[in-house]
Design an enzyme around this catalytic site. Sequence first.
Site, short mmCIF file in Angstrom:
data_model
loop_
_atom_site.label_atom_id
_atom_site.label_comp_id
_atom_site.label_asym_id
_atom_site.label_seq_id
_atom_site.Cartn_x
_atom_site.Cartn_y
_atom_site.Cartn_z
N CYS A 1 0.84 -1.18 0.00
CA CYS A 1 0.00 0.00 0.00
C CYS A 1 0.89 1.25 0.00
O CYS A 1 1.96 1.26 0.59
CB CYS A 1 -0.94 0.10 1.19
N ASN B 1 -1.88 2.54 5.55
CA ASN B 1 -0.99 1.46 5.10
C ASN B 1 -0.56 0.71 6.34
O ASN B 1 -0.04 1.31 7.27
CB ASN B 1 0.22 2.08 4.37
N GLY B 2 -0.78 -0.61 6.36
CA GLY B 2 -0.39 -1.41 7.52
C GLY B 2 -1.50 -2.38 7.88
O GLY B 2 -2.45 -2.56 7.12
N GLU C 1 17.35 -18.37 -6.97
CA GLU C 1 16.96 -17.02 -7.36
C GLU C 1 16.33 -17.04 -8.76
O GLU C 1 15.33 -16.36 -9.00
CB GLU C 1 18.19 -16.08 -7.31
N LYS D 1 12.58 -15.70 -9.67
CA LYS D 1 12.30 -14.70 -10.74
C LYS D 1 11.24 -15.25 -11.68
O LYS D 1 10.29 -14.56 -12.02
CB LYS D 1 13.56 -14.39 -11.56
N GLU E 1 7.64 -15.66 -10.03
CA GLU E 1 6.91 -14.46 -9.59
C GLU E 1 6.39 -13.60 -10.75
O GLU E 1 5.37 -12.95 -10.61
CB GLU E 1 7.71 -13.63 -8.59
N LYS F 1 5.91 -4.51 -4.11
CA LYS F 1 7.36 -4.37 -4.00
C LYS F 1 7.85 -4.38 -2.56
O LYS F 1 8.78 -5.08 -2.21
CB LYS F 1 7.77 -3.06 -4.68
#
Length: 600
Positions: free
Chosen positions: A2, A99-100, A477, A481, A484, A595
Site C-alpha cells: 500500500c 498502510n499497515g 533465485e 524470478k 513471480e 514491492k
Amino acid sequence: MCGIVGYIGNDDSKEILLKGLEKLEYRGYDSAGIAVMNENGVHVFKEKGRIADLRSIVKEDVLAKTGIGHTRWATHGVPSTENAHPHQSTSGRFTLVHNGVIENYELLKREYLKDVTFVSETDTEVIVQLIELFVNDGQEVLVAFRKTLTLLKGSYALALLDSQNNETIYVAKNKSPLLVGLGDSFNVVASDAMAMLQVTNQFVELIDKEVVIVTKDHVTIQNLNGETINRKPYTAELDESDIEKGTYPYYMLKEIDEQPLVTRKIIQMYQDEQGNLTIDPKIIKAMNETDRIYIIAAGTSYHAGLVGKQFIEKMAKIPVEVHVASEFSYNMPILSEKPLFIFITQSGETADSRSVLVQIKEMGHSSMTITNVQGSTLSREADYTLLLHAGPEIAVASTKAYTAQLAVIAILADVTAKSRNITVDFDLIHELGIVANAMEVLCDSKEELEHISREFLSVTRNCFFIGRSIDYYVGQEGALKLKEISYIQAEGFAGGELKHGTIALIEEGTPIIALATQESVNLSIRGNVKEVVARGAKPCIISMKGLEMDDDTFVIPEVHDLLTPLISVVPMQLLAYYAALHRDCDVDKPRNLAKSVTVE
Ligand code: M6R
C-alpha cells in the site's frame, strides 16, 4: 504494501495525488482512491484496479487544494471498490487512508463500535470510526486521533481529513513507512520520497508513534503525549529521471540493464582516495568483534544472503548463518556469544526482517542493514548501514538490488579480511570490473536469451533449476524470478538432491535449467543433467566460458569463480523476463505481489 500520499497547498491536489500514486503503484495495485476536500466538503473517488482506472473516474471539475490518496495491496477484504481506501466515518466527517495492518481491529469493533454499520471488510474502517466516536464523545479531533492511536495494535501509516477543517491533514505512523515533504506554501505526505519528487526534494523522516499536523505552511511533529519534536529536513538524493522508464517497455528490463553501471558505481562508492576498498571502520570493528554472523532476509535478499555467506566465510573466515526472516523468531538458533546480525533488504522496510531487528535489539545484539534505501526503517534502526547505491528499484522482481547486494557483501568481506591480515588471493576491484564488463555482454545477449526463453518456457507448466555449490543458490533465485513474474511453477534444487524425491516430477519435455559455472562441480552437475534427460527432461545448460561442453545452451563470460553469481543470475533474469512477456504477464506488477512487503 500500500502507498499513501497527501497534499495541502494552493494548487489543485488531484493531479499531484494521482501522479504520486502512480509512483507508489509498485507498493500495491489492486485498487486505489483519492479524497479531496474543498469548501463544499470531501469528495471521494475510488476504484478497483490500477491508478489508470482511478484516473478515469476522477471528476475534473472538482477543484480542491487538500487531498489524500492510496494505492492498495489487499490484506483485509478482497480487492473491491468498497474495500479501497479512503474510508469514511459514518457521518462522512472523517476520511482516512492507511498502510499497515491493525491486528486488534475485531476486538476494537466489539469493544467500542458495536452500533456502527461497517461498509468495508477492512481493518482501516475501525480507525476512522473510532476517531468519530471519540469526537462525538466531545473530544477535540487531535485528542481523538491520539487516543485512537493508543488503542491500535499493529502497523500503520495514516493520513486523515476532517471535513470541518480543510486546512489540516493529520498524519501518524507506526512501523509502516511515511515521510512529510516540505514546499513553499504547500506540504505533502508520502510513503516514499519518489512519490513527491514531482514537487519537492525536501523531506522530514517520521518516527514510530509520532503524530504530525500538516498545514500548507507548517508541519508540527508531536509524540503521543502532544510534545513537539523538532527535526531537520533532508534532501532526497534522487533524480526524477531515476524513476522514469525512459524508452524501456518495463522497469525490470531497465533495471537489468543498469547492473553493469551499478556494479561500477559500487566499486567507486566504496573506494578511498588511494584507490583501496574501504568500509566505515566502525562496521569493520563490529565484523572483527563478532564470533558469528546471522544474515536475516526474505525473498531475493535471502538468496543474496546465501551467496553472501560464501563470500564472508571464504574471504573473511567468519562463520555465517543465513535465515529466512519470517521464520527466525519461531526457530531461533542457539546464538553464539557475540552475534552480529546483518539484515539484507532492498527496501529497508520488510516487516518480517524488521520484526527480527526489534527482537534482537531487545536482546542487546549488534545489527547492520545492507539496503538500497537510505533512511529506511531498517537502516535507521540498525546500528550500522551499508548502502547499495543501486538507484530506485521499481519492478516488483528484484534484479539490480540482488547483484548490488552481492557486490557490497563481497567488498565487506574483502575489507574485513584485510583488516584481519587474511590474504584474499584476488584483487576484488579488478574482478568486479571484469564482472561489470561480463554483465554488459550478457545484457547485449537479449535476442539469444529471448529465443532460449521461447524454446524452453513459452508453453511449460513448470520448470526446475539445478546447480551445485554456489550455483544452487543462483538457481533458487532464477526460480523465484521465473515464478513471480511468469507464474510458471518453478523450483531451484541442489543437483544432488533431485534423486531424493523431486526427480519424480520430471516428465517428457520438462525444462531443466542447469547452472554449470563451478569447476569443482562441473562434472557432477552434468551427471545430474544426464539423470533427468534419461527421464525425458529438456535441459537448458548455462555454463561458463572455460567449462563449456558441446551441448550447452548458453555460455556466460568467465569471471572469478566466487563472483559467478553476479553474472550467472543475469540470464536467469532475462529468461524470466521474456517468459513473462511471451505469456502476456504484467512484468513489473505481477499478480498478488507488491514491492515493499510491510506486513508480517
Ligand atoms: O525489500 P526486501 O529486499 O527486504 O524484499 C524482500 C523480498 O520481498 C523481495 O526480495 C521479493 O522476494 C522480490 N519480489 C523478489 O524479486
